[in-house]
Design a protein around this motif. Structure first.
Motif, PDB file in Angstrom:
ATOM      1  N   UNK A 169      59.470  24.643  74.586  1.00  0.00           N
ATOM      2  CA  UNK A 169      58.264  23.830  74.698  1.00  0.00           C
ATOM      3  C   UNK A 169      58.551  22.438  74.148  1.00  0.00           C
ATOM      4  N   UNK A 170      58.067  21.431  74.882  1.00  0.00           N
ATOM      5  CA  UNK A 170      58.309  20.040  74.507  1.00  0.00           C
ATOM      6  C   UNK A 170      57.038  19.380  74.005  1.00  0.00           C
ATOM      7  N   UNK A 171      57.213  18.519  73.021  1.00  0.00           N
ATOM      8  CA  UNK A 171      56.108  17.703  72.520  1.00  0.00           C
ATOM      9  C   UNK A 171      56.595  16.272  72.378  1.00  0.00           C
ATOM     10  N   UNK A 172      55.655  15.340  72.617  1.00  0.00           N
ATOM     11  CA  UNK A 172      55.980  13.918  72.537  1.00  0.00           C
ATOM     12  C   UNK A 172      55.004  13.197  71.625  1.00  0.00           C
ATOM     13  N   UNK A 173      55.508  12.197  70.937  1.00  0.00           N
ATOM     14  CA  UNK A 173      54.640  11.267  70.254  1.00  0.00           C
ATOM     15  C   UNK A 173      54.152  10.206  71.225  1.00  0.00           C
ATOM     16  N   UNK A 174      53.310   9.303  70.743  1.00  0.00           N
ATOM     17  CA  UNK A 174      52.746   8.267  71.605  1.00  0.00           C
ATOM     18  C   UNK A 174      53.671   7.066  71.753  1.00  0.00           C
ATOM     19  N   UNK A 175      54.655   6.962  70.908  1.00  0.00           N
ATOM     20  CA  UNK A 175      55.621   5.881  71.034  1.00  0.00           C
ATOM     21  C   UNK A 175      55.348   4.710  70.103  1.00  0.00           C
ATOM     22  N   UNK A 176      56.419   3.986  69.813  1.00  0.00           N
ATOM     23  CA  UNK A 176      56.322   2.775  69.009  1.00  0.00           C
ATOM     24  C   UNK A 176      57.218   1.705  69.632  1.00  0.00           C
ATOM     25  N   UNK A 177      56.703   0.501  69.728  1.00  0.00           N
ATOM     26  CA  UNK A 177      57.425  -0.574  70.397  1.00  0.00           C
ATOM     27  C   UNK A 177      58.460  -1.192  69.467  1.00  0.00           C
ATOM     28  N   UNK A 178      59.674  -1.328  69.999  1.00  0.00           N
ATOM     29  CA  UNK A 178      60.738  -2.067  69.312  1.00  0.00           C
ATOM     30  C   UNK A 178      61.129  -3.238  70.209  1.00  0.00           C
ATOM     31  N   UNK A 179      61.050  -4.437  69.659  1.00  0.00           N
ATOM     32  CA  UNK A 179      61.417  -5.633  70.409  1.00  0.00           C
ATOM     33  C   UNK A 179      62.494  -6.387  69.642  1.00  0.00           C
ATOM     34  N   UNK A 180      63.618  -6.604  70.312  1.00  0.00           N
ATOM     35  CA  UNK A 180      64.741  -7.330  69.710  1.00  0.00           C
ATOM     36  C   UNK A 180      64.852  -8.668  70.428  1.00  0.00           C
ATOM     37  N   UNK A 181      64.490  -9.722  69.716  1.00  0.00           N
ATOM     38  CA  UNK A 181      64.450 -11.042  70.336  1.00  0.00           C
ATOM     39  C   UNK A 181      64.537 -12.124  69.269  1.00  0.00           C
ATOM     40  N   UNK A 182      65.136 -13.232  69.651  1.00  0.00           N
ATOM     41  CA  UNK A 182      65.195 -14.373  68.741  1.00  0.00           C
ATOM     42  C   UNK A 182      64.037 -15.323  69.015  1.00  0.00           C
TER      43      UNK A 182
END
Length: 117
Positions: free
Chosen positions: A104-117
């Protein structure tokens, strides 16, 4: 009720570091293989890293040597330490749990990662 809650995302400059955390509830944590996935718009969700209850780890080639996955079964948490971040690491990162017997699989809602200068 199983819940996976991610935290720690944000904006970071190239070469920087971030730590993502996933807190699980409603599960017997030791029965789950835990993993981080990521997804960018228009692309399939991809595996970043996984860790078994016994501590065996697996990494995508693109993050080997830069990311480290860990878990704390007592606290029911999983972390992803991300170093030397690159713009191509920009994505929504998801916590994933798979029960070892039922798959059985479960997922979180996610978190944004942004790599930018």
């Amino acid at each position: 009720q199983v819940q996976l809650v991610e935290s720690g995302g944000g904006l970071v400059q190239p070469g920087g570091s971030l730590r993502l955390s996933c807190a699980a509830s409603g599960v017997i944590f030791s029965r789950y293989i835990m993993a981080w996935y990521r997804q960018v718009p228009g692309k399939q969700r991809e595996l970043v890293a996984a860790v078994t209850n016994g501590g065996m780890m697996n990494y995508a080639d693109s993050v080997k040597g830069r990311f480290t996955i860990s878990r704390d079964n007592a606290k029911k948490t999983m972390d992803l330490h991300m170093n030397r971040l690159k713009p191509e690491d920009t994505a929504v990162y998801y916590c994933h749990a798979r029960e070892v017997t039922t798959l059985t699989n479960y997922w979180g809602r996610g978190t944004q990662v942004t790599v930018s200068s």
